[in-house]
Design a protein around this motif. Structure first.
Motif, PDB file in Angstrom:
ATOM      1  N   PHE A  39       0.831  -1.202   0.000  1.00  0.00           N
ATOM      2  CA  PHE A  39       0.000   0.000   0.000  1.00  0.00           C
ATOM      3  C   PHE A  39       0.870   1.259   0.000  1.00  0.00           C
ATOM      4  N   ALA A  40       1.911   1.272   0.831  1.00  0.00           N
ATOM      5  CA  ALA A  40       2.810   2.437   0.903  1.00  0.00           C
ATOM      6  C   ALA A  40       3.576   2.637  -0.404  1.00  0.00           C
ATOM      7  N   ILE A  41       3.936   1.538  -1.075  1.00  0.00           N
ATOM      8  CA  ILE A  41       4.651   1.646  -2.352  1.00  0.00           C
ATOM      9  C   ILE A  41       3.700   2.109  -3.457  1.00  0.00           C
ATOM     10  N   ALA A  42       2.500   1.559  -3.481  1.00  0.00           N
ATOM     11  CA  ALA A  42       1.549   1.906  -4.536  1.00  0.00           C
ATOM     12  C   ALA A  42       1.041   3.344  -4.404  1.00  0.00           C
ATOM     13  N   PHE A  43       0.884   3.804  -3.188  1.00  0.00           N
ATOM     14  CA  PHE A  43       0.356   5.148  -2.943  1.00  0.00           C
ATOM     15  C   PHE A  43       1.340   5.925  -2.067  1.00  0.00           C
ATOM     16  N   PRO A  44       2.426   6.404  -2.658  1.00  0.00           N
ATOM     17  CA  PRO A  44       3.500   7.021  -1.872  1.00  0.00           C
ATOM     18  C   PRO A  44       3.081   8.276  -1.108  1.00  0.00           C
ATOM     19  N   LYS A  45       2.015   8.950  -1.546  1.00  0.00           N
ATOM     20  CA  LYS A  45       1.563  10.117  -0.791  1.00  0.00           C
ATOM     21  C   LYS A  45       1.047   9.702   0.580  1.00  0.00           C
ATOM     22  N   MET A  46       0.694   8.448   0.711  1.00  0.00           N
ATOM     23  CA  MET A  46       0.256   7.921   2.007  1.00  0.00           C
ATOM     24  C   MET A  46       1.442   7.515   2.871  1.00  0.00           C
ATOM     25  N   LEU A  47       2.642   7.526   2.287  1.00  0.00           N
ATOM     26  CA  LEU A  47       3.830   7.095   3.021  1.00  0.00           C
ATOM     27  C   LEU A  47       4.090   7.959   4.242  1.00  0.00           C
ATOM     28  N   THR A  48       3.891   9.264   4.129  1.00  0.00           N
ATOM     29  CA  THR A  48       4.131  10.146   5.270  1.00  0.00           C
ATOM     30  C   THR A  48       3.184   9.827   6.422  1.00  0.00           C
ATOM     31  N   PRO A  49       1.863   9.753   6.191  1.00  0.00           N
ATOM     32  CA  PRO A  49       0.999   9.376   7.313  1.00  0.00           C
ATOM     33  C   PRO A  49       1.258   7.947   7.797  1.00  0.00           C
ATOM     34  N   LEU A  50       1.706   7.077   6.892  1.00  0.00           N
ATOM     35  CA  LEU A  50       1.962   5.697   7.287  1.00  0.00           C
ATOM     36  C   LEU A  50       3.305   5.526   7.995  1.00  0.00           C
ATOM     37  N   SER A  51       4.165   6.528   7.977  1.00  0.00           N
ATOM     38  CA  SER A  51       5.494   6.342   8.553  1.00  0.00           C
ATOM     39  C   SER A  51       5.415   6.032  10.045  1.00  0.00           C
ATOM     40  N   ALA A  52       4.542   6.710  10.770  1.00  0.00           N
ATOM     41  CA  ALA A  52       4.391   6.404  12.200  1.00  0.00           C
ATOM     42  C   ALA A  52       3.804   5.008  12.383  1.00  0.00           C
ATOM     43  N   THR A  53       2.820   4.668  11.560  1.00  0.00           N
ATOM     44  CA  THR A  53       2.217   3.333  11.635  1.00  0.00           C
ATOM     45  C   THR A  53       3.232   2.257  11.281  1.00  0.00           C
ATOM     46  N   THR A  54       4.013   2.509  10.250  1.00  0.00           N
ATOM     47  CA  THR A  54       5.023   1.543   9.829  1.00  0.00           C
ATOM     48  C   THR A  54       6.065   1.339  10.924  1.00  0.00           C
ATOM     49  N   ALA A  55       6.507   2.422  11.544  1.00  0.00           N
ATOM     50  CA  ALA A  55       7.475   2.304  12.642  1.00  0.00           C
ATOM     51  C   ALA A  55       6.866   1.516  13.793  1.00  0.00           C
ATOM     52  N   LEU A  56       5.603   1.782  14.105  1.00  0.00           N
ATOM     53  CA  LEU A  56       4.931   1.052  15.173  1.00  0.00           C
ATOM     54  C   LEU A  56       4.809  -0.424  14.822  1.00  0.00           C
ATOM     55  N   MET A  57       4.487  -0.716  13.545  1.00  0.00           N
ATOM     56  CA  MET A  57       4.385  -2.120  13.132  1.00  0.00           C
ATOM     57  C   MET A  57       5.719  -2.837  13.277  1.00  0.00           C
ATOM     58  N   PHE A  58       6.807  -2.157  12.913  1.00  0.00           N
ATOM     59  CA  PHE A  58       8.115  -2.773  13.068  1.00  0.00           C
ATOM     60  C   PHE A  58       8.422  -3.005  14.541  1.00  0.00           C
ATOM     61  N   ASP A  59       8.136  -2.016  15.379  1.00  0.00           N
ATOM     62  CA  ASP A  59       8.398  -2.152  16.811  1.00  0.00           C
ATOM     63  C   ASP A  59       7.616  -3.315  17.415  1.00  0.00           C
ATOM     64  N   VAL A  60       6.321  -3.310  17.201  1.00  0.00           N
ATOM     65  CA  VAL A  60       5.472  -4.352  17.765  1.00  0.00           C
ATOM     66  C   VAL A  60       5.772  -5.697  17.112  1.00  0.00           C
ATOM     67  N   GLY A  61       5.887  -5.696  15.794  1.00  0.00           N
ATOM     68  CA  GLY A  61       6.126  -6.950  15.069  1.00  0.00           C
ATOM     69  C   GLY A  61       7.423  -7.620  15.470  1.00  0.00           C
ATOM     70  N   TYR A  62       8.508  -6.852  15.495  1.00  0.00           N
ATOM     71  CA  TYR A  62       9.771  -7.455  15.896  1.00  0.00           C
ATOM     72  C   TYR A  62       9.783  -7.787  17.375  1.00  0.00           C
ATOM     73  N   GLY A  63       9.013  -7.064  18.170  1.00  0.00           N
ATOM     74  CA  GLY A  63       8.863  -7.442  19.576  1.00  0.00           C
ATOM     75  C   GLY A  63       8.187  -8.803  19.700  1.00  0.00           C
ATOM     76  N   ILE A  64       7.115  -8.997  18.931  1.00  0.00           N
ATOM     77  CA  ILE A  64       6.408 -10.285  18.956  1.00  0.00           C
ATOM     78  C   ILE A  64       7.298 -11.398  18.413  1.00  0.00           C
ATOM     79  N   LEU A  65       7.990 -11.122  17.310  1.00  0.00           N
ATOM     80  CA  LEU A  65       8.900 -12.145  16.773  1.00  0.00           C
ATOM     81  C   LEU A  65      10.011 -12.450  17.779  1.00  0.00           C
TER      82      LEU A  65
END
Length: 169
Positions: free
Chosen positions: A72-98
């Motif tokens: 989604f972030a690659i296809a719609f790069p204008k959404m990348l800025t709002p998604l940056s906080a979400t993406t960072a959170l996903m990495f934090d939580v995801g790698y925490g779970i892993l």
């Protein structure tokens, strides 16, 4: 956020959660052993728990969500800025779970429950890291801002991969 910052924070989360999960499993094993001595638990309790963790689809779901969000972030790069906080959170939580699953996997493996959960957590962690680096190498910031076929192709491949990972990962 820079990729090195994301990698450092994700690695830190992974290690902290792995250590906590390892200690949690040791404590649970100790309590289960006492419960078995007092006949409040059976010897199958802990192996059954290990089996349920290994058979959990949590890993598959995490990777599938990451893939679809990346597409989604690659296809719609204008959404990348709002998604940056979400993406960072996903990495934090995801790698925490892993990391937690890896910590459980180490403890389960050491106590004879098999190494499959650790193997899965490590493989998924490596795949996500390699995929992140590969997309960063293949798509520059200019590629993301341009409306090129390369961006759409990569987004499409990643989007199509996500349900397969969820179903059969």
């Amino acid at each position: 956020m820079e990729p090195k910052e994301i990698a450092k924070r994700s690695a830190g989360n992974f290690l902290i959660f792995a250590g906590c999960a390892f200690i949690l499993w040791i404590l649970a094993a100790s309590i289960d052993w006492v419960a078995q001595v007092l006949r409040l638990s059976s010897p199958e309790r802990l192996p059954a728990l290990a089996t349920s963790i290994v058979n959990s689809s949590t890993l598959q779901a995490i990777v599938a969500i990451w893939l679809l969000t990346a597409a989604f972030a690659i296809a719609f790069p204008k959404m990348l800025t709002p998604l940056s906080a979400t993406t960072a959170l996903m990495f934090d939580v995801g790698y925490g779970i892993l990391g937690a699953l890896a910590g459980f996997g180490i403890a389960i493996g050491l106590f004879g429950g098999g190494w499959s959960i650790l193997l899965r957590a490590v493989i998924y962690s490596a795949i996500i890291a390699i995929g992140f680096i590969a997309v960063r190498m293949w798509l520059s910031r200019e590629d993301l801002s341009a409306d090129g076929q390369r961006r759409w192709t990569i987004a499409g491949v990643i989007a199509l991969a996500s349900p397969f990972v969820l179903l059969w990962g």
